[in-house]
Scaffold this active site. Structure first.
Site, PDB file in Angstrom:
ATOM      1  N   ASP A 265       0.850  -1.183   0.000  1.00  0.00           N
ATOM      2  CA  ASP A 265       0.000   0.000   0.000  1.00  0.00           C
ATOM      3  C   ASP A 265       0.892   1.241   0.000  1.00  0.00           C
ATOM      4  O   ASP A 265       1.990   1.239   0.559  1.00  0.00           O
ATOM      5  CB  ASP A 265      -0.835  -0.044   1.277  1.00  0.00           C
ATOM      6  CG  ASP A 265      -1.998   0.900   1.200  1.00  0.00           C
ATOM      7  OD1 ASP A 265      -3.039   0.483   0.696  1.00  0.00           O
ATOM      8  OD2 ASP A 265      -1.843   2.076   1.630  1.00  0.00           O
ATOM      9  N   TYR A 333       2.647  -8.761   8.374  1.00  0.00           N
ATOM     10  CA  TYR A 333       2.306  -7.338   8.413  1.00  0.00           C
ATOM     11  C   TYR A 333       2.269  -6.869   9.857  1.00  0.00           C
ATOM     12  O   TYR A 333       2.011  -7.658  10.770  1.00  0.00           O
ATOM     13  CB  TYR A 333       0.906  -7.097   7.827  1.00  0.00           C
ATOM     14  CG  TYR A 333       0.764  -7.453   6.381  1.00  0.00           C
ATOM     15  CD1 TYR A 333       0.961  -6.501   5.389  1.00  0.00           C
ATOM     16  CD2 TYR A 333       0.398  -8.746   5.999  1.00  0.00           C
ATOM     17  CE1 TYR A 333       0.800  -6.819   4.060  1.00  0.00           C
ATOM     18  CE2 TYR A 333       0.242  -9.084   4.666  1.00  0.00           C
ATOM     19  CZ  TYR A 333       0.443  -8.111   3.700  1.00  0.00           C
ATOM     20  OH  TYR A 333       0.291  -8.433   2.383  1.00  0.00           O
ATOM     21  N   TYR A 405      -6.125  -9.272   1.873  1.00  0.00           N
ATOM     22  CA  TYR A 405      -6.315  -7.830   2.097  1.00  0.00           C
ATOM     23  C   TYR A 405      -6.404  -7.571   3.600  1.00  0.00           C
ATOM     24  O   TYR A 405      -7.357  -7.979   4.251  1.00  0.00           O
ATOM     25  CB  TYR A 405      -7.581  -7.332   1.409  1.00  0.00           C
ATOM     26  CG  TYR A 405      -7.498  -7.365  -0.103  1.00  0.00           C
ATOM     27  CD1 TYR A 405      -6.762  -6.401  -0.788  1.00  0.00           C
ATOM     28  CD2 TYR A 405      -8.160  -8.335  -0.843  1.00  0.00           C
ATOM     29  CE1 TYR A 405      -6.681  -6.412  -2.175  1.00  0.00           C
ATOM     30  CE2 TYR A 405      -8.083  -8.353  -2.221  1.00  0.00           C
ATOM     31  CZ  TYR A 405      -7.345  -7.387  -2.888  1.00  0.00           C
ATOM     32  OH  TYR A 405      -7.275  -7.403  -4.261  1.00  0.00           O
TER      33      TYR A 405
END
Ligand code: ZN
Ligand code: ZN
Length: 444
Positions: A265, A333, A405
């Site tokens: 992102d 993440y 996602y």
């Protein structure tokens, strides 16, 4: 074979190359011009006596002599003494190549001069002939039923290649030449096509708000307008530009393409071992570069923003490879999550428990619907661990399969991702900050 040569030379002037090329597939170990010369010499010896009386034999001798054969010239002059009917014409050119093979050395000289400033190890020669030239040879072969010939193009490019190899000491390469030399015999121009240089490496990204690749301005589509301050760009700098610009300068390339193994992102950092990329430099002037040095130069210029590591020489295939690898790569993440209610420690450990090797359903997020098909995808969340930062803020480390996602895993995207942080905690959850902290490559 002498019969064939006699019938062709009776009708046409042919240079040694073009005569020899008609029997290129007979025997081994001689170039076409050597074959042509041997055939002509043999014919002169064969026809010398006959030519004194026979008109046709004399004519063949004359044709051979006019193409510069020494034996024929001297012999013809001897015969000429007795009957002064014939005389040798000057400046005859070969019926097939029209003097092309005489000019080989000139052509090569010009190419070698062009190559002088290029940095390359291997080359390939290509040529574009006028259709008439090919047709003349086809007609000749049909007329004399020749099946042992080689094409003029393949002889020409091979002979040029041999000479270039000797003069430059570079290697011909038929699969991946650094430079392809295209000789256009119609326009009389020679172009050098330089193969792109491919560099493989990994990058880290340490600041938010820069996209991976150059992002054209929405309003002007890259032309330049007031909104983008006439840069044509929505963001003033990208990872692609930060890495490519110094390398373009070093290699003298005319352009570049950046291929990332997936992308993060725009607001996400890329930490840990970095994300693989392939940088393609188009038409480089210099290819033998010291990669350690290049890495240092790039990293000095991009300090604090981007860092590259592990640069190596690569190829076009690697682009596909890293793209398909990216789809399978598991990622870790780190997300900063804002909640709209206070949650208990029990709820947080419940969240961790739920997302242990958990299969979830993820409908294409609304925010990417404009570029992705609306599908439900099964995805795996391998592991989640959370720690409380403030009363209504938590930090989560999430290990998930490629293509998961994360923002939607947290918010639930209005029920399009099931389950989600929000659905398990029973409150609104919003991802405030997101970083990739590790890519688990299978090749590591
Ligand atoms: Zn010729
Ligand atoms: Zn604009």
């Amino acid at each position: 074979m002498l019969e064939l040569a006699i019938s062709m030379l009776k009708d046409y002037h042919l240079c040694d190359h073009c005569l020899g090329r008609q029997v290129a597939l007979v025997g081994y170990g001689l170039s076409n011009n050597e074959r042509g010369k041997i055939l002509k010499d043999a014919l002169v010896l064969e026809l010398f006596e006959k030519a004194k009386q026979d008109k046709e034999a004399a004519m063949i001798l004359q044709n051979i002599a006019e193409m510069g054969n020494i034996l024929a010239k001297n012999s013809f002059e001897k015969i000429l003494d007795k009957s002064s009917k014939h005389s040798l014409a000057d400046g005859r050119s070969c019926h097939l190549c029209q003097g092309l093979f005489v000019r080989l050395d000139d052509i090569v000289k010009r190419i070698v001069a062009k190559l002088e400033n290029e940095d390359y190890q291997s080359f390939l020669v290509g040529a574009k002939f006028a259709p008439e030239v090919i047709e003349r040879e086809d007609d000749l072969r049909a007329k004399y039923k020749i099946t042992t010939g080689e094409s003029i193009k393949s002889e020409f490019t091979r002979e040029i290649g041999k000479k270039i190899m000797i003069l430059t000491e570079k290697e011909p390469d038929f699969h991946l030449p650094d430079i392809t030399i295209v000789i256009d015999l119609v326009s009389q121009k020679t172009i050098l096509q330089k193969r792109s240089l491919y560099l493989y490496g990994r990058y880290n990204k340490f600041i938010r708000t820069i996209p991976q690749t150059r992002w054209p301005c929405y309003d002007c589509k890259g032309i330049g307008c007031i909104k983008c301050d006439f840069t044509g760009k929505r963001y003033q700098v990208s990872i692609e530009e930060l890495i490519a610009e110094p390398i373009l300068k070093i290699t003298g390339g005319i352009g570049s393409k950046f291929h990332g193994a997936g992308r993060e992102d725009i607001n996400a950092l890329m930490l840990g071992n970095g994300r693989p990329f392939v940088l393609e430099i188009q038409e480089p002037k210099i290819r033998s570069i010291n990669l350690k040095k290049v890495e240092k130069i790039v990293n000095r210029k991009t300090r604090g923003k981007v860092k590259i590591s592990g640069l190596s020489f690569s190829n076009k295939r690697k682009v596909q490879e890293i793209k398909s690898l990216a789809k399978k790569t598991r990622k870790t993440y780190r997300a900063l999550v804002e909640l709209d209610e206070t949650v208990s420690d029990e709820q947080l450990s419940q969240l961790e428990k739920e997302f242990r090797a958990k299969k979830i359903k993820q409908q294409t997020p609304r925010r990417v619907l404009h570029r992705r098909a609306d599908l439900e995808r099964p995805k795996t969340v391998h592991e989640v661990s959370v720690k409380r930062i403030k009363e209504m803020e938590i930090e989560a480390e999430i290990l998930g399969e490629g293509g998961l996602y994360i923002k939607e895993l947290i918010s639930g995207d209005d029920g399009r991702t099931i389950p989600s942080f929000a659905s398990i905690l029973g409150c609104k959850a919003n991802c405030k900050k997101l970083d990739v902290i590790y890519l688990h490559h299978t090749d590591d």
